[in-house]
Design a protein around this motif. Structure first.
Motif, PDB file in Angstrom:
ATOM      1  N   ARG A   1       0.951  17.594 -14.243  1.00 38.41           N
ATOM      2  CA  ARG A   1       2.185  17.609 -15.028  1.00 38.41           C
ATOM      3  C   ARG A   1       3.160  16.530 -14.553  1.00 38.41           C
ATOM      4  N   LEU A   2       2.959  16.041 -13.322  1.00 35.41           N
ATOM      5  CA  LEU A   2       3.887  15.020 -12.813  1.00 35.41           C
ATOM      6  C   LEU A   2       3.372  13.642 -13.205  1.00 35.41           C
ATOM      7  N   GLY A   3       2.449  13.142 -12.404  1.00 34.50           N
ATOM      8  CA  GLY A   3       1.752  11.921 -12.742  1.00 34.50           C
ATOM      9  C   GLY A   3       2.554  10.673 -12.992  1.00 34.50           C
ATOM     10  N   PRO A   4       3.736  10.457 -12.373  1.00 37.85           N
ATOM     11  CA  PRO A   4       4.368   9.147 -12.551  1.00 37.85           C
ATOM     12  C   PRO A   4       3.481   8.072 -11.955  1.00 37.85           C
ATOM     13  N   SER A   5       3.484   6.904 -12.559  1.00 35.09           N
ATOM     14  CA  SER A   5       2.592   5.847 -12.087  1.00 35.09           C
ATOM     15  C   SER A   5       3.257   4.489 -12.277  1.00 35.09           C
ATOM     16  N   ARG A   6       2.715   3.516 -11.568  1.00 31.84           N
ATOM     17  CA  ARG A   6       3.152   2.131 -11.687  1.00 31.84           C
ATOM     18  C   ARG A   6       1.926   1.235 -11.585  1.00 31.84           C
ATOM     19  N   GLU A   7       2.050   0.059 -12.147  1.00 31.94           N
ATOM     20  CA  GLU A   7       1.020  -0.965 -12.010  1.00 31.94           C
ATOM     21  C   GLU A   7       1.710  -2.239 -11.541  1.00 31.94           C
ATOM     22  N   THR A   8       1.341  -2.693 -10.345  1.00 30.67           N
ATOM     23  CA  THR A   8       1.996  -3.848  -9.726  1.00 30.67           C
ATOM     24  C   THR A   8       1.085  -5.061  -9.785  1.00 30.67           C
ATOM     25  N   GLU A   9       1.640  -6.180 -10.227  1.00 29.11           N
ATOM     26  CA  GLU A   9       0.881  -7.429 -10.282  1.00 29.11           C
ATOM     27  C   GLU A   9       1.020  -8.170  -8.958  1.00 29.11           C
ATOM     28  N   LEU A  10      -0.107  -8.629  -8.411  1.00 29.85           N
ATOM     29  CA  LEU A  10      -0.101  -9.368  -7.144  1.00 29.85           C
ATOM     30  C   LEU A  10      -0.884 -10.657  -7.297  1.00 29.85           C
ATOM     31  N   GLU A  11      -0.411 -11.707  -6.644  1.00 30.81           N
ATOM     32  CA  GLU A  11      -1.103 -12.992  -6.638  1.00 30.81           C
ATOM     33  C   GLU A  11      -2.183 -12.982  -5.557  1.00 30.81           C
ATOM     34  N   LEU A  12      -3.410 -13.368  -5.930  1.00 28.99           N
ATOM     35  CA  LEU A  12      -4.496 -13.375  -4.951  1.00 28.99           C
ATOM     36  C   LEU A  12      -4.480 -14.626  -4.065  1.00 28.99           C
ATOM     37  N   MET A  13      -4.180 -15.781  -4.639  1.00 27.97           N
ATOM     38  CA  MET A  13      -4.039 -17.007  -3.848  1.00 27.97           C
ATOM     39  C   MET A  13      -5.254 -17.264  -2.949  1.00 27.97           C
ATOM     40  N   GLU A  14      -6.451 -17.080  -3.492  1.00 30.47           N
ATOM     41  CA  GLU A  14      -7.706 -17.316  -2.770  1.00 30.47           C
ATOM     42  C   GLU A  14      -7.911 -16.335  -1.615  1.00 30.47           C
ATOM     43  N   GLY A  15      -7.237 -15.202  -1.642  1.00 30.05           N
ATOM     44  CA  GLY A  15      -7.416 -14.188  -0.611  1.00 30.05           C
ATOM     45  C   GLY A  15      -8.111 -12.959  -1.186  1.00 30.05           C
ATOM     46  N   THR A  16      -8.176 -11.901  -0.361  1.00 28.29           N
ATOM     47  CA  THR A  16      -8.819 -10.650  -0.755  1.00 28.29           C
ATOM     48  C   THR A  16      -7.838  -9.501  -0.614  1.00 28.29           C
ATOM     49  N   LEU A  17      -7.731  -8.687  -1.648  1.00 23.35           N
ATOM     50  CA  LEU A  17      -6.854  -7.526  -1.648  1.00 23.35           C
ATOM     51  C   LEU A  17      -7.716  -6.268  -1.614  1.00 23.35           C
ATOM     52  N   SER A  18      -7.431  -5.370  -0.642  1.00 23.95           N
ATOM     53  CA  SER A  18      -8.278  -4.196  -0.450  1.00 23.95           C
ATOM     54  C   SER A  18      -7.436  -2.941  -0.266  1.00 23.95           C
ATOM     55  N   VAL A  19      -8.001  -1.803  -0.686  1.00 27.66           N
ATOM     56  CA  VAL A  19      -7.433  -0.485  -0.402  1.00 27.66           C
ATOM     57  C   VAL A  19      -8.388   0.212   0.564  1.00 27.66           C
ATOM     58  N   ILE A  20      -7.866   0.628   1.725  1.00 28.98           N
ATOM     59  CA  ILE A  20      -8.672   1.323   2.734  1.00 28.98           C
ATOM     60  C   ILE A  20      -7.975   2.644   3.015  1.00 28.98           C
ATOM     61  N   SER A  21      -8.545   3.740   2.546  1.00 34.67           N
ATOM     62  CA  SER A  21      -7.841   5.014   2.579  1.00 34.67           C
ATOM     63  C   SER A  21      -7.892   5.704   3.926  1.00 34.67           C
ATOM     64  N   ASN A  22      -8.805   5.327   4.817  1.00 35.60           N
ATOM     65  CA  ASN A  22      -8.910   6.019   6.109  1.00 35.60           C
ATOM     66  C   ASN A  22      -8.730   5.054   7.277  1.00 35.60           C
ATOM     67  N   GLU A  23      -7.901   4.062   7.108  1.00 36.17           N
ATOM     68  CA  GLU A  23      -7.733   3.021   8.124  1.00 36.17           C
ATOM     69  C   GLU A  23      -7.001   3.532   9.357  1.00 36.17           C
ATOM     70  N   SER A  24      -6.077   4.461   9.213  1.00 30.83           N
ATOM     71  CA  SER A  24      -5.253   4.885  10.349  1.00 30.83           C
ATOM     72  C   SER A  24      -4.845   6.338  10.156  1.00 30.83           C
ATOM     73  N   ASN A  25      -4.299   6.949  11.206  1.00 30.84           N
ATOM     74  CA  ASN A  25      -3.719   8.280  11.033  1.00 30.84           C
ATOM     75  C   ASN A  25      -2.541   8.450  11.976  1.00 30.84           C
ATOM     76  N   ILE A  26      -1.656   9.364  11.594  1.00 27.46           N
ATOM     77  CA  ILE A  26      -0.442   9.637  12.353  1.00 27.46           C
ATOM     78  C   ILE A  26      -0.351  11.138  12.585  1.00 27.46           C
ATOM     79  N   THR A  27      -0.087  11.527  13.831  1.00 25.13           N
ATOM     80  CA  THR A  27       0.071  12.935  14.174  1.00 25.13           C
ATOM     81  C   THR A  27       1.508  13.190  14.593  1.00 25.13           C
ATOM     82  N   PHE A  28       2.113  14.240  14.006  1.00 27.91           N
ATOM     83  CA  PHE A  28       3.465  14.656  14.357  1.00 27.91           C
ATOM     84  C   PHE A  28       3.380  16.011  15.055  1.00 27.91           C
TER      85      PHE A  28
END
Length: 305
Positions: A109-136
């Protein structure tokens, strides 16, 4: 008559000798002339100077120009990440304005979303969901969140979005936090408030590279108040343990925030210099709870294409 003839002959011999001597002098003068040699030396000097200038341009000028181009590219990408950070903050803050976070975790029922445009400039863009963690950790709770990363890589530099912060790693030197996360630490009349909005990326691992543009799709899945900031201070010590590629960057950030809150190292807080980064917040008084800790988590689906 004989005398006159002899005089004439003698004069003719002298004249001939003088002509020969004069010719010899002229011939010798032409042989020793340096006019042609000077022109050759001048041409060699001009060519040598030209070669030195061209060599200097190749060795020094071209790398400087190339470095300038690379720096300009990374500046453009960094600005794109700041737009991405702003879009994510709009997504995670939007539902709070119209919904009660204590009663609502429904994503459909919520589902707000955005789509962001990014310049690649001969690089690589990645999403890594388990790269780090934080404990409180506080007196009664141990909370672990896995923020994940959105990372842009080239051969020499890196820009990352991690737990709400934008971090830039230059070709040389330590990574810098160029935009702060949604974390507030401040003094409230003798007590210390630590308010943390954790941003968790649940998207599947994805990447895209090349010279054109990429788009990051961001959609809120759920949000929840893990530790409520209501009531009296809820902790006399709060520990934050961060597993990250950028421990020094987070150390500098928390050190600055805790000092700004009036805390003094090591009596008010302590930050380890090792991996994983451990931040211990004692507050102003150790014999009673004086820390308001609140932790709010937003989970996002993120995909790049």
């Amino acid at each position: 008559m004989i005398t006159n003839n002899m005089i004439k002959i003698n004069n003719m011999i002298k004249i001939n000798n003088m002509i020969k001597i004069n010719n010899m002098i002229k011939s010798n003068s032409m042989t020793k002339s340096e006019d042609a040699v000077s022109e050759v030396i001048g041409m060699v000097l001009v060519l040598s100077i030209s070669m030195l200038v061209i060599g200097s341009i190749v060795l020094v000028g071209l790398p400087m120009i190339e470095n300038g181009k690379n720096r300009a590219k990374m500046d453009i990408v960094a600005n794109s990440f700041l737009f991405l950070q702003n879009d994510i903050e709009e997504v995670v803050r939007g539902p709070i304005w119209v919904k009660n976070p204590f009663n609502t975790t429904n994503t459909d029922r919520l589902g707000p979303s955005r789509e962001t445009e990014l310049e690649l400039m001969e690089g690589t863009l990645s999403v890594i969901s388990n790269e780090s963690n934080i404990t409180f950790l506080n007196t009664t709770n141990t909370i672990t969140v896995i923020p994940g990363n959105i990372i842009y890589n080239t051969d020499t530099e890196e820009i990352a979005y991690e737990n709400g912060a934008v971090i830039r790693k230059y070709e040389s030197g330590e990574p810098l936090m160029i935009s702060d996360p949604l974390i507030s630490i401040y003094d409230t009349g003798g007590n210390t408030t630590v308010s943390i909005h954790a941003i968790t990326l649940n998207g599947t691992k994805s990447s895209v590279g090349g010279e054109g543009k990429a788009w990051a799709e961001i959609r809120l899945k759920n949000y929840t108040q893990i530790v409520e900031p209501t009531g009296p201070p809820n902790s006399n010590q709060t520990n934050i343990k961060i597993y990250t590629k950028y421990p020094d960057t987070w150390k500098n950030y928390f050190d600055m925030k805790l000092k700004d809150a009036g805390l003094v190292n090591p009596t008010g807080y302590n930050i380890s210099g090792t991996f994983p980064l451990n931040i211990e917040i004692y507050g102003n008084v150790n014999n009673r709870p004086d820390i308001f800790l609140s932790i709010y988590e937003s989970r996002l689906d993120v995909k790049v294409r």
